[in-house]
Scaffold this motif. Structure first.
Motif, short mmCIF file in Angstrom:
data_model
loop_
_atom_site.label_atom_id
_atom_site.label_comp_id
_atom_site.label_asym_id
_atom_site.label_seq_id
_atom_site.Cartn_x
_atom_site.Cartn_y
_atom_site.Cartn_z
N GLY A 18 42.68 96.22 59.49
CA GLY A 18 41.43 95.47 59.32
C GLY A 18 41.37 94.36 60.36
N THR A 35 39.92 93.83 63.08
CA THR A 35 38.66 93.41 63.72
C THR A 35 37.78 92.60 62.77
OG1 THR A 35 37.74 95.51 63.02
CG2 THR A 35 38.54 95.38 65.29
N GLY A 36 38.18 92.48 61.52
CA GLY A 36 37.35 91.81 60.52
C GLY A 36 37.50 90.30 60.55
N ALA A 37 36.69 89.63 59.72
CA ALA A 37 36.72 88.16 59.66
C ALA A 37 38.11 87.67 59.24
CB ALA A 37 35.65 87.66 58.68
N SER A 48 38.98 100.78 61.82
CA SER A 48 38.40 102.11 61.60
C SER A 48 38.33 102.87 62.93
CB SER A 48 37.00 101.97 61.01
OG SER A 48 36.10 101.61 62.04
N ARG A 86 35.78 103.46 64.41
CA ARG A 86 34.75 102.83 65.24
C ARG A 86 35.35 101.87 66.26
NH1 ARG A 86 32.79 102.83 59.98
NH2 ARG A 86 33.77 100.84 59.54
N SER A 87 36.45 101.24 65.88
CA SER A 87 37.06 100.24 66.77
C SER A 87 38.23 100.81 67.55
CB SER A 87 37.58 99.06 65.95
OG SER A 87 36.59 98.57 65.10
N ALA A 130 41.17 95.36 54.89
CA ALA A 130 40.13 96.29 55.34
C ALA A 130 39.36 96.85 54.16
CB ALA A 130 40.77 97.41 56.16
N HIS A 184 32.09 89.60 58.17
CA HIS A 184 31.16 89.35 59.28
C HIS A 184 29.71 89.62 58.86
CE1 HIS A 184 33.93 88.34 62.35
NE2 HIS A 184 34.54 89.53 62.41
P1 A2P Z 1 35.93 98.10 61.86
O1 A2P Z 1 35.60 96.84 62.59
O2 A2P Z 1 36.51 99.15 62.74
O3 A2P Z 1 34.79 98.61 61.00
P2 A2P Z 1 34.79 92.43 57.59
O4 A2P Z 1 35.17 92.22 56.16
O5 A2P Z 1 34.82 91.18 58.40
O6 A2P Z 1 33.52 93.18 57.75
O7 A2P Z 1 35.96 93.39 58.20
C1 A2P Z 1 36.33 94.60 57.62
C2 A2P Z 1 37.56 95.16 58.34
O8 A2P Z 1 37.90 96.39 57.67
C3 A2P Z 1 37.30 95.53 59.79
O9 A2P Z 1 38.47 95.39 60.55
C4 A2P Z 1 36.90 97.00 59.68
O10 A2P Z 1 37.15 97.75 60.86
C5 A2P Z 1 37.85 97.46 58.61
N1 A2P Z 1 37.31 98.69 58.00
C6 A2P Z 1 36.12 98.84 57.38
N2 A2P Z 1 35.95 100.13 57.01
C7 A2P Z 1 37.05 100.81 57.41
C8 A2P Z 1 37.49 102.16 57.34
N3 A2P Z 1 36.75 103.10 56.77
N4 A2P Z 1 38.70 102.48 57.85
C9 A2P Z 1 39.47 101.54 58.44
N5 A2P Z 1 39.11 100.23 58.55
C10 A2P Z 1 37.93 99.87 58.04
#
Ligand code: A2P
Length: 337
Positions: free
Chosen positions: A8, A10-12, A36, A38-39, A71, A161
């Motif tokens: 996780g 990339t998240g906040a 994920s 996506r990143s 995450a 975020h």
């Molecule tokens: P990603 O940025 O690739 O979507 P926040 O709470 O700030 O939105 O952050 C959520 C974190 O959890 C991010 O790092 C996001 O990655 C990760 N995340 C969300 N959905 C998934 C998933 N299906 N698999 C892996 N990581 C996830």
């Protein structure tokens, strides 16, 4: 030296975990960042060089000593047991395992010893519970917490975020027609993150409604308080409110104990408590004051007046730091001891 992974990243919260590991010079032999698909493939600049983000779904967890997960609960449920089975100790910021009797729920400086019983997963408490536990823990040790009425003032970064983006958009939207905020002639900005607009507003609902008219956030405050303080009969009356604040969760709490507690002894205990700054009425603590710092700020400490013998106070902490990432890193430091 320890091999660390952030899931996780990339998240906040995940990105705050990375900065806190670096700020505190956590002894890392290697660092892996996961998120994920996506990143996956993107690179992140760290103190030790560029790290390429991996997709947690396909990442091989072997060789990781400590994995910090933030995450979301679904990812924790799906991957944390796999990481633990591969030898990592998982510190999980989601609610997935918090009430599992096999998983310790630990607030650093409040119930550190509980971490020793872990079997591969340690749970990081909810950010609002964390802000309350910082003053409630020391007072509980002083006189035994018997009951607490707690109302939270939770910032939008508790929704990651997405929450912060939503608030910024709504502030702009409503700011463009300030008169409408006064006359009631405002236009709903839309969006489905919260049940009502959050810009220039206060929502007496944080989380989703579950049992008995309470939200899941409110039940977390009840159940996690009892588990962390090791007393299943503590009476907790929670109300969780979302406020238009970027960072910093506040809690107004009135607490009663096994015996009356007076102001002087409460101030003495709170003044000595690690990780907590006691502020007096000359400068009351606010979420803005808490943003970006490690300590939980406590102020407005006073004796209860309606039902004497208790203590009322206001606590506020950066929900991304002590409320989440900092506590996770502090737990990682405890594991190294
Ligand atoms: P990603 O940025 O690739 O979507 P926040 O709470 O700030 O939105 O952050 C959520 C974190 O959890 C991010 O790092 C996001 O990655 C990760 N995340 C969300 N959905 C998934 C998933 N299906 N698999 C892996 N990581 C996830």
């Amino acid at each position: 030296m320890t091999s660390v992974a952030i899931v996780g990243a990339t998240g906040a919260v995940g990105s705050t975990m990375l900065s806190i590991l670096e700020e505190r010079d956590f002894p890392m032999s290697s660092l892996r960042l996961m998120a994920s698909h996506r990143s996956a493939g993107r690179t992140v600049e760290t103190r030790t060089g560029q790290v390429t983000i991996e997709d947690v779904a396909s990442a091989d967890p072997s060789g990781i000593d400590i994995a910090l997960f933030s995450a979301g609960g679904d990812r924790s449920r799906a991957y944390a047991p796999k990481f633990a089975a591969a030898g990592a100790t998982v510190i999980d910021n989601s609610s997935a395992f918090r009430m599992d009797p096999e998983v310790p729920l630990v607030v650093a400086n409040v119930n550190d010893d509980a971490i020793k019983a872990h079997k591969g997963i340690v749970a990081n408490p909810n950010c609002t519970t964390m802000a309350l536990m910082m003053p409630a823990g020391p007072l509980h040790r002083l006189a035994g917490l018997e009951s607490v009425v707690a109302t939270s003032y939770q910032s939008v970064s508790g929704s990651g975020h997405t929450g912060m983006t939503q608030l910024a958009k709504e502030i702009d939207h409503f700011g463009a027609n300030r008169d409408g905020l006064v006359t009631g002639d405002w236009v709903d900005p839309g969006g489905d993150l919260y049940a009502r607009p959050i810009g220039y507003n206060v929502l007496p609902q944080a989380g989703s409604f579950t049992d008995a008219g309470y939200t899941d956030e409110e039940w977390k405050l009840v159940n996690e308080t009892r588990k962390i303080l090791g007393r299943p009969d503590i009476k907790v009356e929670p109300t969780c409110v979302r406020v238009p604040v970027m960072v910093g969760h506040g809690v107004a709490a009135s607490m009663w104990f096994d015996r009356p507690v007076d102001l002087e002894e409460a101030l003495e205990v709170l003044g000595d408590a690690p990780g907590l700054q006691l502020w007096d009425d000359a400068k009351v603590p606010t979420p803005l004051d808490s943003a970006g710092i490690d300590d939980v700020l406590v102020g407005r400490v006073r004796e209860t007046v309606g039902t004497p013998g208790g203590i009322s106070l206001f606590a506020v902490g950066d929900n991304l730091r002590k409320g989440a990432a900092l506590n996770a890193v502090e737990l990682a430091e405890l594991l190294l001891q």
